[in-house]
Design a protein around this motif. Sequence first.
Motif, mmCIF file in Angstrom:
data_model
loop_
_atom_site.group_PDB
_atom_site.id
_atom_site.type_symbol
_atom_site.label_atom_id
_atom_site.label_comp_id
_atom_site.label_asym_id
_atom_site.label_seq_id
_atom_site.Cartn_x
_atom_site.Cartn_y
_atom_site.Cartn_z
ATOM 1 N N UNK A 1 12.728 5.998 -17.737
ATOM 2 C CA UNK A 1 13.951 6.636 -17.271
ATOM 3 C C UNK A 1 13.871 6.699 -15.748
ATOM 4 N N UNK A 2 14.643 5.841 -15.077
ATOM 5 C CA UNK A 2 14.576 5.792 -13.624
ATOM 6 C C UNK A 2 13.214 5.353 -13.141
ATOM 7 N N UNK A 3 12.540 6.209 -12.399
ATOM 8 C CA UNK A 3 11.228 5.906 -11.832
ATOM 9 C C UNK A 3 10.082 6.502 -12.646
ATOM 10 N N UNK A 4 10.385 6.966 -13.849
ATOM 11 C CA UNK A 4 9.367 7.546 -14.734
ATOM 12 C C UNK A 4 9.216 6.653 -15.965
ATOM 13 N N UNK A 5 7.986 6.275 -16.280
ATOM 14 C CA UNK A 5 7.714 5.446 -17.454
ATOM 15 C C UNK A 5 6.645 6.060 -18.325
ATOM 16 N N UNK A 6 6.500 5.505 -19.524
ATOM 17 C CA UNK A 6 5.510 5.982 -20.484
ATOM 18 C C UNK A 6 4.628 4.828 -20.945
ATOM 19 N N UNK B 1 5.054 13.560 -3.243
ATOM 20 C CA UNK B 1 6.084 12.587 -3.567
ATOM 21 C C UNK B 1 5.436 11.246 -3.915
ATOM 22 N N UNK B 2 5.956 10.602 -4.951
ATOM 23 C CA UNK B 2 5.440 9.319 -5.411
ATOM 24 C C UNK B 2 6.614 8.360 -5.614
ATOM 25 N N UNK B 3 6.303 7.079 -5.556
ATOM 26 C CA UNK B 3 7.337 6.081 -5.864
ATOM 27 C C UNK B 3 7.558 5.958 -7.370
ATOM 28 N N UNK B 4 6.472 6.142 -8.155
ATOM 29 C CA UNK B 4 6.552 6.015 -9.614
ATOM 30 C C UNK B 4 5.680 7.082 -10.262
ATOM 31 N N UNK B 5 6.084 7.518 -11.461
ATOM 32 C CA UNK B 5 5.277 8.434 -12.263
ATOM 33 C C UNK B 5 5.192 7.855 -13.668
ATOM 34 N N UNK B 6 3.972 7.781 -14.207
ATOM 35 C CA UNK B 6 3.750 7.212 -15.535
ATOM 36 C C UNK B 6 3.075 8.251 -16.417
ATOM 37 N N UNK C 1 0.813 -1.207 0.000
ATOM 38 C CA UNK C 1 0.000 0.000 0.000
ATOM 39 C C UNK C 1 0.847 1.258 0.000
ATOM 40 N N UNK C 2 2.167 1.104 0.256
ATOM 41 C CA UNK C 2 3.039 2.264 0.234
ATOM 42 C C UNK C 2 3.494 2.662 -1.147
ATOM 43 N N UNK C 3 3.091 1.924 -2.182
ATOM 44 C CA UNK C 3 3.490 2.249 -3.540
ATOM 45 C C UNK C 3 2.526 3.280 -4.126
ATOM 46 N N UNK C 4 2.966 4.520 -4.091
ATOM 47 C CA UNK C 4 2.148 5.614 -4.608
ATOM 48 C C UNK C 4 2.569 5.894 -6.037
ATOM 49 N N UNK C 5 1.610 5.824 -6.949
ATOM 50 C CA UNK C 5 1.892 5.991 -8.368
ATOM 51 C C UNK C 5 1.072 7.148 -8.906
ATOM 52 N N UNK C 6 1.742 8.075 -9.582
ATOM 53 C CA UNK C 6 1.074 9.177 -10.256
ATOM 54 C C UNK C 6 1.005 8.865 -11.741
ATOM 55 N N UNK C 7 -0.182 8.975 -12.308
ATOM 56 C CA UNK C 7 -0.399 8.748 -13.734
ATOM 57 C C UNK C 7 -0.856 10.056 -14.359
ATOM 58 N N UNK C 8 -0.167 10.503 -15.413
ATOM 59 C CA UNK C 8 -0.545 11.719 -16.127
ATOM 60 C C UNK C 8 -1.398 11.340 -17.328
ATOM 61 N N UNK C 9 -2.659 11.815 -17.348
ATOM 62 C CA UNK C 9 -3.541 11.553 -18.478
ATOM 63 C C UNK C 9 -4.734 10.708 -18.091
ATOM 64 N N UNK C 10 -5.942 11.189 -18.398
ATOM 65 C CA UNK C 10 -7.175 10.489 -18.021
ATOM 66 C C UNK C 10 -8.042 10.185 -19.234
ATOM 67 N N UNK D 1 12.301 7.768 -4.999
ATOM 68 C CA UNK D 1 11.008 8.304 -5.385
ATOM 69 C C UNK D 1 11.115 9.506 -6.297
ATOM 70 N N UNK D 2 9.953 10.117 -6.542
ATOM 71 C CA UNK D 2 9.860 11.258 -7.449
ATOM 72 C C UNK D 2 9.106 12.380 -6.746
ATOM 73 N N UNK D 3 9.740 13.538 -6.651
ATOM 74 C CA UNK D 3 9.087 14.723 -6.110
ATOM 75 C C UNK D 3 8.427 15.483 -7.251
ATOM 76 N N UNK D 4 7.144 15.758 -7.104
ATOM 77 C CA UNK D 4 6.364 16.384 -8.172
ATOM 78 C C UNK D 4 5.797 17.712 -7.686
ATOM 79 N N UNK D 5 5.944 18.729 -8.527
ATOM 80 C CA UNK D 5 5.293 20.018 -8.303
ATOM 81 C C UNK D 5 4.213 20.166 -9.367
ATOM 82 N N UNK D 6 2.986 20.372 -8.929
ATOM 83 C CA UNK D 6 1.879 20.550 -9.855
ATOM 84 C C UNK D 6 1.733 22.024 -10.218
ATOM 85 N N UNK D 7 1.093 22.292 -11.343
ATOM 86 C CA UNK D 7 0.873 23.674 -11.772
ATOM 87 C C UNK D 7 0.069 24.451 -10.742
#
Length: 401
Positions: free
Chosen positions: A282-287, A149-154, A2-11, A137-143
């Motif tokens: 690339x690292x913890x960021x995928x597409x 902070x997330x473990x993964x960003x896609x 449950x500690x795996x926080x994933x941010x996904x860009x695009x809905x 992890x990945x530190x993210x700043x939103x607009x």
Amino acid sequence: MSGNRVLVAGASIAGPALAHWLQRRGAQVTVVERAPELRPGGQAVDARGVAKEVIRRMGLDAAVRAARTETAGAHTVDADGTVLETFRAEDDGGDGYISEIEILRGDLSQVLYDDTRDGVEYIFGDRIAELTQDADGVDVVFASGDRRRFELVIGADGLHSALREMVFGPRERFVRHLGLVLAFYTVPNEFELERWLLDYQESGRSAGLRPIRDAGHAMAVFSFPAADFDVDYRDVTAQKRLLRERMAGMGWLAPRILAHLDDTPDFYLDQVAQVVMDRWSSGRVGLLGDAAFSSSPMSGQGTGLALVGAYLLAGELAASGWDPEAGFAAYEARMRSFVEANQEIGRLHAHSLAFPDPDAQPEWDMALIERAINGLELPDYADLLDLGTPAEVSSTSTARP
């Protein structure tokens, strides 16, 4: 897990499909979408072969089929409307030129959102402005100014992926224009269109009408050849002007369809293009999806690639113990040849439309077509945690359109 926080860009499609599987594998998922709400309508998209099995495993076969356009098939016609050739939805076991599962992009997006909204955090009207990753992890700043902070960003944010450009480099390095421009928009169904798509071609240009579930309207589709493309995909006024210029003098019903251009509630025009990359991570960021491996609408398989890719990406990440290096590598290894077969189909189809000379038509390799539809064996990930379909998980979304 449950500690795996994933941010996904695009809905649109790839993002919510990935959210479905990530959640079932135990991740905490956030989806950020720059649009203020889900975007309705859009082009008709298809599911064939192995993609239909993914939909079944998602538990969404009934919901997706209920939202289909129910197109019976397609007629190619001449300038007088005389039928030249017919393709039926039941051809090739429902995986032919017109798929048995054909659905508007916006309708499929709605099905996927409704399926995941109670267990996934959706943030609309925002986007990733900055990100910095380290070993953990990945530190993210939103607009909006929010920092998390997330473990993964896609990145599942499409052909013009902002995340891809942010992490991997400028779009010119990866986007390959195929020599065609495609446009579509909704028009009143004053053409007595029922369940059959109509397609007219003239000197490399095409005009078409396709049915949608709303029988009072139809989807207009145009394409034309273009060696290059320099119109901003966000400048709708310039796009409409370009479409009128390139369709000038076209026969059949084209003038009547174009007469509705300024009154349509939706409009899309863009280059027909593919995304070709050596790596999708690339690292913890995928597409995922078009952001990673667009095969273009000419392949008929963009949605299938997104659905299959979402299933594999979530599965391989979980199977690796959420190790991004191992998980991303396994995902790419399973997907790469499937993507390449579909991209080859897209290039051949685009070439056949842009260069209508019969002597320049491609040789359709049936083995290639079979690889593009069914050429991937889906793992069952039977040993992984599976929390069940999102509808069975009790949680609350923090933001809804």
